[in-house]
Design an enzyme around this catalytic site. Structure first.
Site, PDB file in Angstrom:
ATOM      1  N   SER A 186      21.231 -30.427 -13.573  1.00 55.14           N
ATOM      2  CA  SER A 186      21.824 -30.849 -14.849  1.00 55.14           C
ATOM      3  C   SER A 186      21.903 -29.644 -15.764  1.00 55.14           C
ATOM      4  O   SER A 186      20.878 -29.050 -16.111  1.00 55.14           O
ATOM      5  CB  SER A 186      20.956 -31.928 -15.499  1.00 55.14           C
ATOM      6  N   HIS A 225      25.638 -31.711 -12.448  1.00 45.99           N
ATOM      7  CA  HIS A 225      25.513 -32.909 -13.274  1.00 45.99           C
ATOM      8  C   HIS A 225      25.722 -32.520 -14.745  1.00 45.99           C
ATOM      9  O   HIS A 225      25.087 -31.591 -15.238  1.00 45.99           O
ATOM     10  CB  HIS A 225      24.115 -33.495 -13.054  1.00 45.99           C
ATOM     11  N   ASP A 234      25.766 -33.899 -18.715  1.00 40.92           N
ATOM     12  CA  ASP A 234      25.289 -34.977 -19.580  1.00 40.92           C
ATOM     13  C   ASP A 234      26.061 -35.019 -20.893  1.00 40.92           C
ATOM     14  O   ASP A 234      25.941 -34.122 -21.723  1.00 40.92           O
ATOM     15  CB  ASP A 234      23.801 -34.770 -19.862  1.00 40.92           C
ATOM     16  N   MET A 278      26.532 -36.819 -24.391  1.00 36.28           N
ATOM     17  CA  MET A 278      25.808 -37.682 -25.341  1.00 36.28           C
ATOM     18  C   MET A 278      26.545 -37.695 -26.674  1.00 36.28           C
ATOM     19  O   MET A 278      27.022 -36.651 -27.131  1.00 36.28           O
ATOM     20  CB  MET A 278      24.393 -37.147 -25.556  1.00 36.28           C
ATOM     21  N   HIS A 308      27.900 -37.745 -16.483  1.00 36.61           N
ATOM     22  CA  HIS A 308      27.045 -38.867 -16.883  1.00 36.61           C
ATOM     23  C   HIS A 308      27.316 -39.156 -18.359  1.00 36.61           C
ATOM     24  O   HIS A 308      26.891 -38.411 -19.232  1.00 36.61           O
ATOM     25  CB  HIS A 308      25.584 -38.444 -16.627  1.00 36.61           C
ATOM     26  N   MET A 313      26.710 -40.836 -21.642  1.00 34.31           N
ATOM     27  CA  MET A 313      25.738 -41.584 -22.456  1.00 34.31           C
ATOM     28  C   MET A 313      26.371 -41.775 -23.830  1.00 34.31           C
ATOM     29  O   MET A 313      25.994 -41.141 -24.817  1.00 34.31           O
ATOM     30  CB  MET A 313      24.417 -40.799 -22.545  1.00 34.31           C
ATOM     31  N   MET A 364      17.937 -44.449 -13.980  1.00 37.84           N
ATOM     32  CA  MET A 364      17.289 -43.507 -14.918  1.00 37.84           C
ATOM     33  C   MET A 364      15.775 -43.591 -14.771  1.00 37.84           C
ATOM     34  O   MET A 364      15.199 -44.682 -14.790  1.00 37.84           O
ATOM     35  CB  MET A 364      17.667 -43.828 -16.367  1.00 37.84           C
ATOM     36  N   GLY A 373      18.657 -39.202 -23.182  1.00 41.46           N
ATOM     37  CA  GLY A 373      18.796 -38.535 -24.477  1.00 41.46           C
ATOM     38  C   GLY A 373      18.358 -37.081 -24.492  1.00 41.46           C
ATOM     39  O   GLY A 373      18.925 -36.281 -25.218  1.00 41.46           O
ATOM     40  N   GLY A 417      16.455 -33.610 -22.152  1.00 41.58           N
ATOM     41  CA  GLY A 417      15.875 -33.025 -20.948  1.00 41.58           C
ATOM     42  C   GLY A 417      14.374 -32.871 -21.154  1.00 41.58           C
ATOM     43  O   GLY A 417      13.862 -32.980 -22.272  1.00 41.58           O
ATOM     44  N   ASP A 428      17.485 -39.678 -12.187  1.00 38.55           N
ATOM     45  CA  ASP A 428      17.722 -38.701 -13.255  1.00 38.55           C
ATOM     46  C   ASP A 428      16.626 -38.831 -14.304  1.00 38.55           C
ATOM     47  O   ASP A 428      16.475 -39.894 -14.911  1.00 38.55           O
ATOM     48  CB  ASP A 428      19.105 -38.990 -13.869  1.00 38.55           C
ATOM     49  N   GLY A 440      12.919 -36.292 -15.320  1.00 43.18           N
ATOM     50  CA  GLY A 440      11.558 -35.967 -14.902  1.00 43.18           C
ATOM     51  C   GLY A 440      11.409 -35.742 -13.405  1.00 43.18           C
ATOM     52  O   GLY A 440      10.311 -35.836 -12.865  1.00 43.18           O
ATOM     53  N   SER A 463      15.382 -29.571 -16.310  1.00 47.13           N
ATOM     54  CA  SER A 463      14.388 -28.550 -16.657  1.00 47.13           C
ATOM     55  C   SER A 463      13.704 -27.971 -15.419  1.00 47.13           C
ATOM     56  O   SER A 463      13.466 -26.766 -15.352  1.00 47.13           O
ATOM     57  CB  SER A 463      13.368 -29.116 -17.639  1.00 47.13           C
TER      58      SER A 463
END
Ligand code: DX5
Ligand code: ZN
Length: 222
Positions: free
Chosen positions: A9, A34, A36, A38, A67, A69, A138, A143, A145, A176, A178, A199
Site C-alpha cells: 500500500s 494497493h 488507498d 480516503m 481501495h 474509502m 479489513m 483510515g 496506516g 488489509d 496491520g 507500513s
C-alpha cells in the site's frame, strides 16, 4: 507460482519519490500496487485522487488495486477507471445499492472488490459474490496506516473464505491493516491469499529482503 500475492500500500511510501517507490516495490517482487483513496468523510483522513492513481499507472505495469474509502463511491468510479485502476474496491457500508455499484464496476471492464469493515458480518457479501473478483476483509478500522491488527476479525475471515470456496468462483480473499511478519501466518491460516501491507513493507530497509521473509513464512500454507 505461489497462490499468495503481495500488495504494498503506497499510503506508507515516500510520496515525494512515488514513481521510484512503486518501481522499487515491483522489483522487490510485489504482485500489485494497493492505492488507498480516503475522502475525510467516510474515514477521518484525506489521501489521494485519480491524478495520483494515473501517476502510479504511468510508473508501473503491475495491476493497480484501488481501495475506495469514500462516502459516495458511485460518483467516482469512472474517474478511477480512466486513471488506470485494474481493481476497484468499494465498502459495503458506503453503498446504498451495493449490487448496482458492483455491476457498474464490472461493466466498466475492471475487477470488482467488495470490502468489509471489522464490525460488518460476512453474510453481507453473500448475495453479491457472483459479481465480485475479490473480497477485502479489513483487519483494522480504515483510515490510517500503521494501526494494530484486530485479531477478532479472524473467525469472519474464515467464514468469508468458506463462502468464496462454496461459490465455486475464483475470488481473491484480501486482508488489509496491520499485516506484516508477525501476522502473515495467521491471516494465511484463516484463508487470505492477497496481503495488503503498508507500513510493514515501506518501513523495511530492504524491500526485496522483506518480500523473501514474508514468502518464507507463507511457504507452509501453499
Ligand atoms: C487503511 C488502509 C490500508 C493501509 C494499511 O485504512 O486501507 O491499506 O495502508 O496500512 P498498514 O499495513 O500499515 O496497516
Ligand atoms: Zn487499503
Amino acid at each position: 507460482m505461489s497462490r499468495f500475492r503481495i500488495a504494498p500500500s503506497i499510503l506508507s511510501a515516500d510520496f515525494g519519490r512515488l514513481a521510484e517507490e512503486v518501481r522499487a516495490a515491483g522489483e522487490a517482487g510485489a504482485d500489485c500496487i494497493h492505492l488507498d483513496v480516503m475522502d475525510g468523510h467516510f474515514v477521518p483522513n484525506l489521501t489521494i485522487g485519480p491524478d495520483v492513481v494515473a501517476a502510479v499507472t504511468a510508473a508501473t505495469s503491475l495491476p493497480r488495486d484501488v481501495h475506495l474509502m469514500v462516502s459516495r463511491p458511485d460518483d467516482l468510479l469512472d474517474a478511477f477507471v480512466e486513471a488506470g485502476a485494474t481493481t476497484l474496491g468499494v465498502h459495503v457500508e458506503a453503498c446504498h445499492h451495493l449490487h448496482r455499484t458492483l455491476q457498474r464496476i464490472r461493466d466498466a471492464g475492471v475487477r470488482a472488490s467488495v470490502t468489509l469493515n471489522p464490525a460488518t458480518p460476512a453474510a453481507s457479501i453473500e448475495h453479491v459474490l457472483p459479481l465480485v473478483d475479490q473480497v477485502l476483509v479489513m483487519t483494522v478500522n480504515p483510515g490510517f496506516g500503521g494501526q494494530a491488527f484486530i485479531p477478532e476479525v479472524m473467525p469472519k475471515l474464515r467464514q468469508v473464505r468458506s463462502l468464496v470456496d462454496k461459490s465455486g468462483r475464483a475470488i481473491d480473499v484480501q486482508v488489509d491493516g496491520g499485516v506484516g511478519l508477525e501476522t502473515i501466518e495467521e491471516v494465511a491460516l484463516h484463508g487470505a491469499n492477497v496481503f495488503v501491507m503498508g507500513s510493514a513493507f515501506f518501513r523495511a530497509d530492504d524491500y526485496a529482503d522483506f518480500v523473501r521473509r514474508i514468502r518464507a513464512r507463507l511457504q507452509p500454507y501453499e
